[in-house]
Design an enzyme around this catalytic site. Structure first.
Site, PDB file in Angstrom:
ATOM      1  N   THR A  25       0.821  -1.207   0.000  1.00 22.33           N
ATOM      2  CA  THR A  25       0.000   0.000   0.000  1.00 22.33           C
ATOM      3  C   THR A  25       0.855   1.257   0.000  1.00 22.33           C
ATOM      4  OG1 THR A  25      -1.790  -1.145   1.080  1.00 22.33           O
ATOM      5  CG2 THR A  25      -1.754   1.238   1.359  1.00 22.33           C
ATOM      6  N   TYR A  39      -8.354   0.811  -3.028  1.00 25.92           N
ATOM      7  CA  TYR A  39      -7.254   1.285  -3.875  1.00 25.92           C
ATOM      8  C   TYR A  39      -6.542   0.064  -4.418  1.00 25.92           C
ATOM      9  CZ  TYR A  39      -4.759  -0.157   0.259  1.00 25.92           C
ATOM     10  OH  TYR A  39      -4.298  -0.914   1.303  1.00 25.92           O
ATOM     11  N   THR A 105       1.765  -4.230   4.308  1.00 26.72           N
ATOM     12  CA  THR A 105       1.679  -4.463   5.752  1.00 26.72           C
ATOM     13  C   THR A 105       1.122  -5.842   6.120  1.00 26.72           C
ATOM     14  OG1 THR A 105      -0.465  -3.363   5.774  1.00 26.72           O
ATOM     15  CG2 THR A 105       1.460  -2.019   6.348  1.00 26.72           C
ATOM     16  N   ASP A 106       0.468  -6.509   5.147  1.00 25.58           N
ATOM     17  CA  ASP A 106      -0.207  -7.766   5.512  1.00 25.58           C
ATOM     18  C   ASP A 106       0.748  -8.852   5.990  1.00 25.58           C
ATOM     19  OD1 ASP A 106      -2.529  -6.499   4.861  1.00 25.58           O
ATOM     20  OD2 ASP A 106      -2.959  -7.667   3.065  1.00 25.58           O
ATOM     21  N   LYS A 178       0.555  -7.004  12.947  1.00 25.22           N
ATOM     22  CA  LYS A 178      -0.538  -6.135  12.484  1.00 25.22           C
ATOM     23  C   LYS A 178      -1.797  -6.533  13.239  1.00 25.22           C
ATOM     24  CE  LYS A 178      -2.762  -4.539   8.224  1.00 25.22           C
ATOM     25  NZ  LYS A 178      -2.791  -4.628   6.738  1.00 25.22           N
ATOM     26  N   GLU A 298      -1.313 -27.662  29.015  1.00 31.17           N
ATOM     27  CA  GLU A 298      -2.394 -28.028  28.084  1.00 31.17           C
ATOM     28  C   GLU A 298      -2.204 -29.409  27.463  1.00 31.17           C
ATOM     29  OE1 GLU A 298      -5.302 -26.977  27.280  1.00 31.17           O
ATOM     30  OE2 GLU A 298      -5.323 -25.045  28.292  1.00 31.17           O
TER      31      GLU A 298
END
Ligand SMILES: NC(=O)C[C@H](N)C(=O)O
Length: 341
Positions: A25, A39, A105-106, A178, A298
């Protein structure tokens, strides 16, 4: 600009910073200034990105290289390895003081961690993106890029590991992720940012405690490809066959993005034990963004010969697993690596 080291040779010359552009981006363009979320990513070439921020030239001598022009969700291991080799090559040059990688950024958090693990240099490496395209009102890319060049050219960033400059903060490339998909304050680390960058100066307050770059045992110059690692996302009502599909596709390890504390549904335990007994590495991580997944909490990891991901989210655990598997398949060694990096 105030020079913290005035009088030294370093303060008398501007640092040389190379900007490696990969798309995202930060190189995006929308139809209208009101388009902050609608965009096309990866449109604007690197020379135009640099020309749009003339203040950069007061901070560093920069030159750009267009490595890719893609949205970061389209990154594969092929791009990761190619980018890593180029960063390593450049930082070996005496005339390069630091590298900035512009990136979508992903998957930025994955690339930043990868470079942190495999590039054997203490020179600054800064990965930077933006949440809004340059055509939008209040676009964040220009300041993020200026800040990235500031950090990449600063003496203070030497040896600090790969950093990410977003929204005035200096984030740790290993830790950051992110967290929201539309606002400039999208990047967050549960351990806090390393510092800030304001008006061409860096302010560091913390350091990364984990092995990275020159203290790492991994070296991109020795890596030509990465083994396949899959991620299976935990939820209620899961399908055991998903694990078989990953193994059949060639996954050498599966990161189980378990619920809560990396918990595994009772009806899936036999499936995971079975794939482990046939050779696939099983790594317990969690879909919960913060916290740490502890060994033998766990699930009895010692008994099942599983590995835990510590505080790494599934995407970061996948990167570390792939890098580690270039050297070892031994689960004790893999667990050591997951504690140390
Ligand atoms: N903000 C962004 O950069 C998102 C974009 N999809 C990318 O990762 O390339």
């Amino acid at each position: 600009r105030e020079m913290p080291e005035s009088g030294t040779a370093a303060a008398t010359r501007k640092p040389n910073v190379v900007i490696l552009a990969t798309g995202g981006t930060i190189a995006g363009a929308g139809a209208d200034a009101a388009n902050s979320a609608t965009y096309t990513a990866a449109k604007v070439p690197v020379d135009k990105l640099i020309a749009a921020v003339p203040q950069i030239s007061t901070i560093a001598n920069v030159r750009g290289e267009q490595v890719f022009q893609i949205a970061s969700e389209s990154f594969t291991d092929t791009q990761l390895v190619q980018l890593g080799k180029r960063v390593s090559q450049l930082l070996k040059q005496d005339d390069v003081d630091g590298v900035v990688v512009t990136h979508g950024t992903d998957t930025l958090e994955e690339t930043a961690f990868f470079l942190d693990l495999v590039v054997k240099s203490d020179k600054p490496i800064v990965v930077v993106g933006s949440m809004r395209p340059g055509t939008a009102i209040s676009a964040d890319g220009a300041l993020n890029l200026l800040d990235a060049v500031t950090v990449a050219g600063s003496k203070e960033a030497i040896g600090k590991g790969v950093t990410v400059t977003m929204n005035d903060t200096i984030q740790c490339g290993r830790d950051v992720n992110k967290r929201t998909n539309v606002v400039p304050s999208a990047f967050y680390s549960q351990w806090g940012p390393l510092g800030m960058v304001v008006e061409g100066k860096t302010y560091f307050f913390r350091s990364l405690a984990k092995r990275h770059n020159t203290s790492s045992e991994f070296d991109i110059d020795q890596i030509d490809s990465l083994p396949l690692v899959g991620i299976v996302y935990g939820s209620g009502n899961m399908i055991p066959g998903v694990y078989d599909a990953e193994v059949q596709a060639g996954a050498k390890a599966i990161v189980n993005a378990g619920t809560g504390n990396g918990s595994v549904a009772g009806y899936l335990v036999d499936k995971l034990k079975d794939i482990r007994s046939k050779g696939t590495i099983v790594i317990r991580s969690s879909r919960v963004p913060d916290g740490i997944v502890l060994r033998n909490a766990e699930q009895p990891d010692d008994k099942y010969d599983w590995v835990v991901a510590n505080d790494l989210n599934p995407a970061k655990a996948k990167i570390l697993a792939a890098v580690a598997l270039t050297k070892t398949n031994d689960t004790k060694e893999l667990q050591r690596i997951f504690w140390e990096y």
